[in-house]
Design an enzyme around this catalytic site. Structure first.
Site, PDB file in Angstrom:
ATOM      1  CB  SER A   1      -1.027  -0.022   1.226  1.00 50.24           C
ATOM      2  OG  SER A   1      -0.115   0.361   2.211  1.00 50.24           O
ATOM      3  CG  ASP A   2       1.322   5.699  -1.033  1.00 50.34           C
ATOM      4  OD1 ASP A   2       2.417   5.967  -0.443  1.00 50.34           O
ATOM      5  OD2 ASP A   2       1.393   6.846  -2.016  1.00 50.34           O
ATOM      6  CD1 TRP A   3       4.917   5.227   4.981  1.00 50.89           C
ATOM      7  CD2 TRP A   3       4.743   3.878   3.087  1.00 50.89           C
ATOM      8  NE1 TRP A   3       5.960   4.093   5.009  1.00 50.89           N
ATOM      9  CE2 TRP A   3       6.027   3.494   3.837  1.00 50.89           C
ATOM     10  CE3 TRP A   3       4.564   3.018   1.987  1.00 50.89           C
ATOM     11  CZ2 TRP A   3       6.799   2.348   3.304  1.00 50.89           C
ATOM     12  CZ3 TRP A   3       5.233   2.248   1.521  1.00 50.89           C
ATOM     13  CH2 TRP A   3       6.316   1.702   1.968  1.00 50.89           C
ATOM     14  N   GLY A   4      -0.413   4.410   4.495  1.00 50.39           N
ATOM     15  CA  GLY A   4      -1.643   4.874   5.019  1.00 50.39           C
ATOM     16  C   GLY A   4      -2.690   4.544   4.088  1.00 50.39           C
ATOM     17  CB  ALA A   5      -3.074   3.534   0.527  1.00 52.30           C
TER      18      ALA A   5
END
Ligand code: BGC
Length: 751
Positions: A226-230
């Site tokens: 995931s993108d960071w926090g996605a």
């Protein structure tokens, strides 16, 4: 070492498997010591290694800051990207990094996207080729990559929530095509999903994007991070194909996965598949020893200088102002002459090993010549006439003014988009004021994407686009200014005249959480071509200190089949007095097609070095995809038979040579005719035509007899109607009711 992953997965408890799917901290995965599963370390990326050592302050270790993606793309040089990849891998090994979070390969839909500096191009072929080269090079040294941000992450405005509404063709031909090329050619160890939604679903839960297209259709073997926090819903994300959630720790995520498996809401097999994907990469990563004793800081700085030198684009050079002549008294004006503005803000920010000062580098090459300096502007909002006045006096005292103009980070950065395409008001006023007193003015730009120049371009004879040029870029600028390096960069994105001309102008960046990609597949030069719209500097444009001539365009066959493909050769001659490099660009134009197509599309390119007077033959290969379009009606890429123009030139608007070839497609498309299909659709399908034609002739003849109408008139009226109303209105004398007749026709199609 070959490991039995099935066995290993079987030995893991449900809790361990669930835990593996979310990071241990900001940059590491979870280890399972009892089974010898190590943690691996990931790090930003993409144009250097941001190895964070202090999780509180985010402080990172020194590493070489190479030019950012928009600069790299302007090199149009896959071999150079390979050298970059090797150097990045070396630094990863020295800094104990298993996977570098790059490259970014989102398309430049609008010049306003604040993060364009991290992306290659407006063209998926160019972006895809460069990304593949970067990935292959790094991974060949045993270090992983993360191709990002998948997909349609083309703006920063509301990037965490925005829903990009993209039609299927634009998605396939533009927004996914660059990812597809890189995945199929280079198999990145990981792909990073984007924050945003695409057509309603978050990318982190997008089963169609992650499972169906990326993994099943393209054969992606690595894991999706995931993108960071996605990630919003860990269980939905797992089901959708998201393997690793970052960052961690998030024990509650593990709990939710365990609960979902126990409740039968998530098949344990899905979790097992994810864990297998993770373990495959984790074990591959740790095979490469990370015991390198540092890296060659000096050599990498020199490489960064070389790469920047290949990436700078000489946009304008009237009267041969550049290269500078020996002994000229120079005024270096602009904050960025002293404080290099060489990278963008945000997660890609590298702690450089050193930074070349543009001023000092000019001083080194200028020899005895006198240098003056004035700051001209500050990198913060506000106007200051005094700074302009001082700069004007400084310019007046010199023979040539070098204006170093950097777009400040409060305008261009990850996290927000630019409000417009212009430089700051202070900078525009500075350029105008200096150019008014000093006709020999060179503007040197540091920025990540296209700039609007109408307010000043006619007043200055020379403009050098230096991008976010990396830590050694100050030296590369000096190299180009003094002719030590002959500029060979070409724009990987169009520079339009004004913002209002841009393809996404009416819909960017959207509202109420949604952005409609109304221009469809017409982004960048595809749009300006279609609108026959003048631009400031076209895609592919870039000047040199020498000249090149194109001759002898040859194709391997006038008629060819899609499976054979086509070879295109052209001779390029350096017709000037200095050595230089030219980027040969090959575009394909489809003369006639079932669906609307762009006027031309880039399908091949090569960078070639030539001594004065030298000629080289450049050969480019075109495969079936080079001629294909994606037809959503068939849900597949389609190659149609017919005539295609092969256009070879030095930019999207300067085509030097062209040839026409005939493609003979053997592709068999499935029959997709239904009750709702129109007459035109029936006739376009050979099977449909065969069964419909006799009936249609009857109807036309009857109509003509009844009303005296011309056949052509009838056809114009009826061809875009479905069969049913045509038969209802004009087929009353036919035996049978329309429903039966249509059912019979459809049945005949099967025979
Ligand atoms: C960025 C990614 C980056 C990640 C980790 C995110 O905010 O969008 O590109 O890799 O942070 O820093």
């Amino acid at each position: 070492m070959k490991r039995d992953l099935e066995r290993l997965v079987a030995q893991l408890t449900l809790a361990e498997k669930a835990a593996l799917c979310t990071g241990a901290n900001a940059w590491q995965t979870v280890a399972v010591e009892r089974l010898g599963i190590p943690a691996i370390t990931v790090s930003d990326g993409p144009h250097g290694v941001r190895r964070v050592v202090d999780l509180e302050s985010n402080e990172s270790l020194p590493a070489t800051c190479f030019p950012t993606a928009s600069a790299l793309a302007a090199s149009w040089d896959v071999e150079l990207l390979q050298q970059l990849g090797h150097a990045l891998a070396e630094e990863c090994l020295a800094l104990d990094v298993d996977i570098l979070l790059g490259p970014g390969n989102n398309m430049k839909r609008s010049p306003l996207c604040g993060r364009n500096f991290e992306y290659f191009s407006e063209d998926p072929f160019l972006g895809g080729e460069l990304a593949a080269s970067y990935i292959q090079a790094m991974q060949s040294r045993g270090v992983g990559t993360s191709l990002k941000h998948y997909a349609a992450n083309n703006q920063e405005f509301q990037r965490l929530v925005i829903d990009a509404q993209v039609d299927e063709r634009a998605l396939r031909e533009i927004y996914l095509a660059g990812f597809e090329r890189a995945v199929k050619q280079a198999q990145p160890w990981t792909v990073m999903c984007a924050y945003n939604r695409v057509n309603g679903d978050y990318c982190s839960e997008h089963a169609r994007l992650l499972n169906s297209i990326l993994k099943e259709e393209w054969g992606f073997e690595g894991f999706v991070v995931s993108d960071w926090g996605a990630v919003h819903d860990r269980v939905a994300a797992l089901a959708g194909g998201l393997d690793l959630e970052m960052p961690g720790p998030h024990p509650e995520r593990g709990q939710s996965v365990i609960a979902a498996v126990q409740a039968g809401e998530l098949a344990e097999q899905v979790l097992d598949e994810t864990v297998k994907r993770l373990l495959r990469v984790i074990f591959k990563a740790v095979e490469t020893p990370k015991d390198a004793e540092g890296f060659n800081v000096e050599a990498h700085h020199q490489l960064a200088r070389k790469i920047a030198g290949e990436s700078l684009v000489l946009l304008k050079n009237e009267g041969g102002l550049l290269p500078l002549k020996a002994g000229q008294k120079l005024a270096l004006i602009g904050n960025a002459a002293r404080e290099a503005h060489f990278q963008g803000s945000g997660s890609s920010h590298i702690h450089p090993t050193r930074v070349a000062s543009p001023f000092e580098e000019v001083a080194t090459l200028a020899g005895e010549a006198e240098l003056l300096f004035a700051p001209g502007y500050r990198m913060e909002p506000g106007r200051d006439q005094d700074l302009i006045d001082t700069a004007v006096s400084c310019a007046q005292e010199a023979e040539v003014a070098l204006l170093y103009i950097a777009l400040p980070s409060y305008i261009e950065s990850e996290g927000y988009d630019r409000p417009n395409m212009r430089l700051t008001a202070q900078q525009e006023a500075l350029i105008q004021a200096v150019a008014a007193v000093q006709p020999q003015t060179v503007v040197i730009l540091n920025n990540g994407s296209a700039i609007e120049m109408l307010e000043w371009i006619d007043q200055v004879p020379a403009v050098l686009e230096a991008w976010f040029m990396g830590q050694a870029g100050g030296g590369a600028i000096a190299d180009v200014l003094f002719g030590r390096v002959n500029p060979s960069g070409k724009l990987a994105e169009t520079f339009p005249l004004r913002l209002a001309d841009t393809p996404a102008y009416l819909t960017f960046p959207g509202e109420n959480g949604m952005v409609r990609y109304g221009e469809g597949l017409f982004i960048g030069y595809r749009y300006y071509d279609a609108r026959q719209q003048e631009v400031l500097f076209p895609f592919g444009h870039g000047l040199s200190y020498t000249t090149f001539a194109y001759s002898q365009l040859r194709v391997s066959a006038e008629k060819f089949s899609a499976t054979e493909g086509l070879q295109v050769s052209v001779d390029v001659t350096n017709t000037g007095n200095v050595a230089g490099k030219e980027v040969v660009q090959l575009y394909v134009h489809d003369q006639e097609s079932h669906l609307v197509r762009p006027e031309k599309e880039l399908k091949g390119f090569a960078k070639v070095a030539l001594a004065p007077g030298e000629t080289k033959t450049v050969t480019l290969e075109l495969d079936a995809r080079a001629f294909a379009y994606y037809d959503p009606a068939y849900g597949q890429w389609v190659t149609e038979s017919g005539a295609f123009d092969i256009l070879v030139g030095r930019s999207a608007t300067e085509i030097c040579l062209q040839a026409t070839v005939q493609l003979e497609s053997t592709q068999e498309l499935p029959c997709i005719l239904t009750r709702e299909s129109t007459i035109r659709e029936w006739l376009a399908d050979p099977r449909g035509e065969r069964v419909l034609q006799p009936l249609l002739q009857q109807v036309i003849a009857q109509h003509s007899a009844d009303t005296g109408a011309l056949d052509a008139e009838f056809m114009r009226f009826a061809e875009d109607m479905p069969l049913k109303p045509v038969l209802d209105w004009f087929g009353k004398k036919l035996p049978g009711v329309p429903e039966q007749i249509i059912a019979e026709l459809l049945a005949q199609l099967e025979r």
